[in-house]
Design a protein around this motif. Structure first.
Motif, PDB file in Angstrom:
ATOM      1  N   ASN A  33       0.872  -1.171   0.000  1.00 57.23           N
ATOM      2  CA  ASN A  33       0.000   0.000   0.000  1.00 57.23           C
ATOM      3  C   ASN A  33       0.915   1.230   0.000  1.00 57.23           C
ATOM      4  O   ASN A  33       1.510   1.552   1.008  1.00 57.23           O
ATOM      5  N   LEU A  34       1.037   1.869  -1.152  1.00 60.98           N
ATOM      6  CA  LEU A  34       1.984   2.971  -1.320  1.00 60.98           C
ATOM      7  C   LEU A  34       1.265   4.309  -1.182  1.00 60.98           C
ATOM      8  O   LEU A  34       0.319   4.596  -1.916  1.00 60.98           O
ATOM      9  N   THR A  35       1.725   5.118  -0.216  1.00 60.64           N
ATOM     10  CA  THR A  35       1.119   6.435   0.013  1.00 60.64           C
ATOM     11  C   THR A  35       2.185   7.521  -0.149  1.00 60.64           C
ATOM     12  O   THR A  35       3.396   7.225  -0.143  1.00 60.64           O
ATOM     13  N   PHE A  36       1.731   8.751  -0.268  1.00 61.26           N
ATOM     14  CA  PHE A  36       2.621   9.880  -0.527  1.00 61.26           C
ATOM     15  C   PHE A  36       2.291  11.007   0.438  1.00 61.26           C
ATOM     16  O   PHE A  36       1.131  11.291   0.675  1.00 61.26           O
ATOM     17  N   SER A  37       3.315  11.650   0.964  1.00 62.32           N
ATOM     18  CA  SER A  37       3.134  12.705   1.955  1.00 62.32           C
ATOM     19  C   SER A  37       3.852  13.971   1.487  1.00 62.32           C
ATOM     20  O   SER A  37       4.967  13.899   0.962  1.00 62.32           O
ATOM     21  N   LEU A  38       3.235  15.116   1.711  1.00 62.35           N
ATOM     22  CA  LEU A  38       3.868  16.388   1.325  1.00 62.35           C
ATOM     23  C   LEU A  38       5.228  16.565   1.996  1.00 62.35           C
ATOM     24  O   LEU A  38       6.146  17.130   1.404  1.00 62.35           O
ATOM     25  N   GLU A  39       5.382  16.065   3.223  1.00 64.69           N
ATOM     26  CA  GLU A  39       6.658  16.271   3.923  1.00 64.69           C
ATOM     27  C   GLU A  39       7.804  15.462   3.322  1.00 64.69           C
ATOM     28  O   GLU A  39       8.971  15.738   3.598  1.00 64.69           O
ATOM     29  N   ASP A  40       7.511  14.487   2.460  1.00 66.35           N
ATOM     30  CA  ASP A  40       8.578  13.713   1.815  1.00 66.35           C
ATOM     31  C   ASP A  40       9.136  14.397   0.567  1.00 66.35           C
ATOM     32  O   ASP A  40      10.179  14.011   0.052  1.00 66.35           O
ATOM     33  N   TYR A  41       8.429  15.415   0.077  1.00 64.92           N
ATOM     34  CA  TYR A  41       8.838  16.054  -1.173  1.00 64.92           C
ATOM     35  C   TYR A  41      10.284  16.590  -1.153  1.00 64.92           C
ATOM     36  O   TYR A  41      11.049  16.300  -2.077  1.00 64.92           O
ATOM     37  N   PRO A  42      10.697  17.376  -0.144  1.00 57.85           N
ATOM     38  CA  PRO A  42      12.058  17.953  -0.207  1.00 57.85           C
ATOM     39  C   PRO A  42      13.163  16.894  -0.358  1.00 57.85           C
ATOM     40  O   PRO A  42      14.092  17.076  -1.149  1.00 57.85           O
ATOM     41  N   HIS A  43      13.047  15.795   0.372  1.00 54.82           N
ATOM     42  CA  HIS A  43      14.069  14.750   0.259  1.00 54.82           C
ATOM     43  C   HIS A  43      14.054  14.137  -1.142  1.00 54.82           C
ATOM     44  O   HIS A  43      15.104  13.957  -1.762  1.00 54.82           O
ATOM     45  N   LEU A  44      12.856  13.825  -1.639  1.00 47.22           N
ATOM     46  CA  LEU A  44      12.757  13.202  -2.958  1.00 47.22           C
ATOM     47  C   LEU A  44      13.214  14.143  -4.069  1.00 47.22           C
ATOM     48  O   LEU A  44      13.740  13.705  -5.085  1.00 47.22           O
ATOM     49  N   ALA A  45      13.032  15.447  -3.863  1.00 44.59           N
ATOM     50  CA  ALA A  45      13.440  16.446  -4.856  1.00 44.59           C
ATOM     51  C   ALA A  45      14.933  16.772  -4.765  1.00 44.59           C
ATOM     52  O   ALA A  45      15.449  17.540  -5.568  1.00 44.59           O
ATOM     53  N   GLY A  46      15.633  16.195  -3.788  1.00 48.22           N
ATOM     54  CA  GLY A  46      17.078  16.377  -3.687  1.00 48.22           C
ATOM     55  C   GLY A  46      17.523  17.600  -2.912  1.00 48.22           C
ATOM     56  O   GLY A  46      18.646  18.077  -3.082  1.00 48.22           O
ATOM     57  N   PHE A  47      16.668  18.108  -2.016  1.00 53.21           N
ATOM     58  CA  PHE A  47      17.049  19.296  -1.240  1.00 53.21           C
ATOM     59  C   PHE A  47      18.284  19.033  -0.369  1.00 53.21           C
ATOM     60  O   PHE A  47      19.005  19.963  -0.028  1.00 53.21           O
ATOM     61  N   GLN A  48      18.555  17.777  -0.030  1.00 53.59           N
ATOM     62  CA  GLN A  48      19.739  17.456   0.772  1.00 53.59           C
ATOM     63  C   GLN A  48      21.030  17.716  -0.011  1.00 53.59           C
ATOM     64  O   GLN A  48      22.108  17.783   0.567  1.00 53.59           O
ATOM     65  N   TYR A  49      20.935  17.900  -1.338  1.00 52.22           N
ATOM     66  CA  TYR A  49      22.113  18.188  -2.166  1.00 52.22           C
ATOM     67  C   TYR A  49      22.267  19.689  -2.428  1.00 52.22           C
ATOM     68  O   TYR A  49      23.031  20.088  -3.282  1.00 52.22           O
ATOM     69  N   MET A  50      21.509  20.510  -1.700  1.00 53.15           N
ATOM     70  CA  MET A  50      21.552  21.963  -1.906  1.00 53.15           C
ATOM     71  C   MET A  50      22.217  22.686  -0.739  1.00 53.15           C
ATOM     72  O   MET A  50      21.929  23.852  -0.487  1.00 53.15           O
ATOM     73  N   LYS A  51      23.098  22.030  -0.029  1.00 57.83           N
ATOM     74  CA  LYS A  51      23.708  22.609   1.167  1.00 57.83           C
ATOM     75  C   LYS A  51      24.581  23.826   0.849  1.00 57.83           C
ATOM     76  O   LYS A  51      24.866  24.631   1.724  1.00 57.83           O
ATOM     77  N   ASP A  52      25.018  23.948  -0.400  1.00 57.78           N
ATOM     78  CA  ASP A  52      25.901  25.052  -0.771  1.00 57.78           C
ATOM     79  C   ASP A  52      25.141  26.327  -1.160  1.00 57.78           C
ATOM     80  O   ASP A  52      25.755  27.343  -1.456  1.00 57.78           O
ATOM     81  N   ILE A  53      23.816  26.278  -1.155  1.00 55.51           N
ATOM     82  CA  ILE A  53      23.025  27.481  -1.452  1.00 55.51           C
ATOM     83  C   ILE A  53      22.108  27.756  -0.264  1.00 55.51           C
ATOM     84  O   ILE A  53      21.758  26.848   0.488  1.00 55.51           O
ATOM     85  N   SER A  54      21.736  29.028  -0.079  1.00 52.28           N
ATOM     86  CA  SER A  54      20.847  29.326   1.044  1.00 52.28           C
ATOM     87  C   SER A  54      19.417  29.450   0.527  1.00 52.28           C
ATOM     88  O   SER A  54      19.147  30.184  -0.428  1.00 52.28           O
ATOM     89  N   LEU A  55      18.542  28.690   1.133  1.00 47.60           N
ATOM     90  CA  LEU A  55      17.123  28.699   0.781  1.00 47.60           C
ATOM     91  C   LEU A  55      16.331  29.134   2.003  1.00 47.60           C
ATOM     92  O   LEU A  55      16.763  28.909   3.136  1.00 47.60           O
ATOM     93  N   PRO A  56      15.152  29.734   1.796  1.00 47.66           N
ATOM     94  CA  PRO A  56      14.310  30.078   2.947  1.00 47.66           C
ATOM     95  C   PRO A  56      13.996  28.821   3.754  1.00 47.66           C
ATOM     96  O   PRO A  56      13.886  27.730   3.183  1.00 47.66           O
TER      97      PRO A  56
END
Length: 194
Positions: A33-56
């Motif tokens: 049973n596969l579900t999707f959560s809004l809070e998982d989006y940043p990890h799946l979109a690769g936000f963990q690879y953006m440490k060198d830029i500053s985001l809000p």
């Protein structure tokens, strides 16, 4: 819409659905049973690879909305050093996620120790989609008590690069695939071999 907005929009849309996959193994049926959560989006979109830029700084569950409100800009994300290699393949795979799940794909029990390379991805299953473009979708059990409900989450997704994650994985035979629209509680049977 730019690539970042398209991925946020696609993720917001897919959170209205859940998928129920049933596969057979040794004469038994197993549900996923596969579900999707809004809070998982940043990890799946690769936000963990953006440490060198500053985001809000926003909570994980609000990031997709903030992108769609132009509070997080694609131009900024593109400046991340790992954009081409690690972020872009994830954004493109997210845009195609629903199409990948709705169409034919290969399902595997995920066994990272069988690879001829090292990976840090922790998952229970691998979905390999060859619909329009080759995507790898990794899914993991949501919680330890998930045995009865068999709830799974998407834990990684990206387009195929140099590594073939299908290598040496154990294929599972998909018997039934259902897409459930949560708000209307309507079900579309996408595959039925039962």
């Amino acid at each position: 819409m730019d690539l970042l907005q398209q991925s946020a929009q696609a993720w917001k849309e897919i959170t209205e659905y859940r998928y129920l996959f049933t596969y057979g193994y040794k004469k038994q049926l197993y549900p996923i049973n596969l579900t999707f959560s809004l809070e998982d989006y940043p990890h799946l979109a690769g936000f963990q690879y953006m440490k060198d830029i500053s985001l809000p700084n926003y909570s994980s569950a609000k990031i997709a909305d903030r992108i769609l409100e132009d509070k997080i800009l694609f131009e900024k994300v593109q400046k991340a050093a790992q954009y081409e290699e690690m972020i872009k393949p994830r954004l493109e795979a997210l845009i195609r996620l629903k199409g990948s799940l709705d169409n034919e794909f290969n399902l595997y029990s995920y066994r990272p120790r069988m690879y001829p390379f090292i990976t840090g991805i922790k998952a229970d299953y691998l979905i390999s989609s060859h619909f329009s473009v080759d995507n790898f979708i990794f899914i993991i059990k949501a919680n330890a008590q998930g045995e009865l409900k068999c709830d799974f989450l998407c834990c990684s997704i990206f387009e195929k690069g140099d590594r073939d994650y299908e290598t040496n994985q154990r294929a599972r035979t998909l018997m039934k695939k259902e897409r459930i629209h949560i708000p209307s509680n309507t079900t579309d049977i996408l595959l039925d071999r039962l």
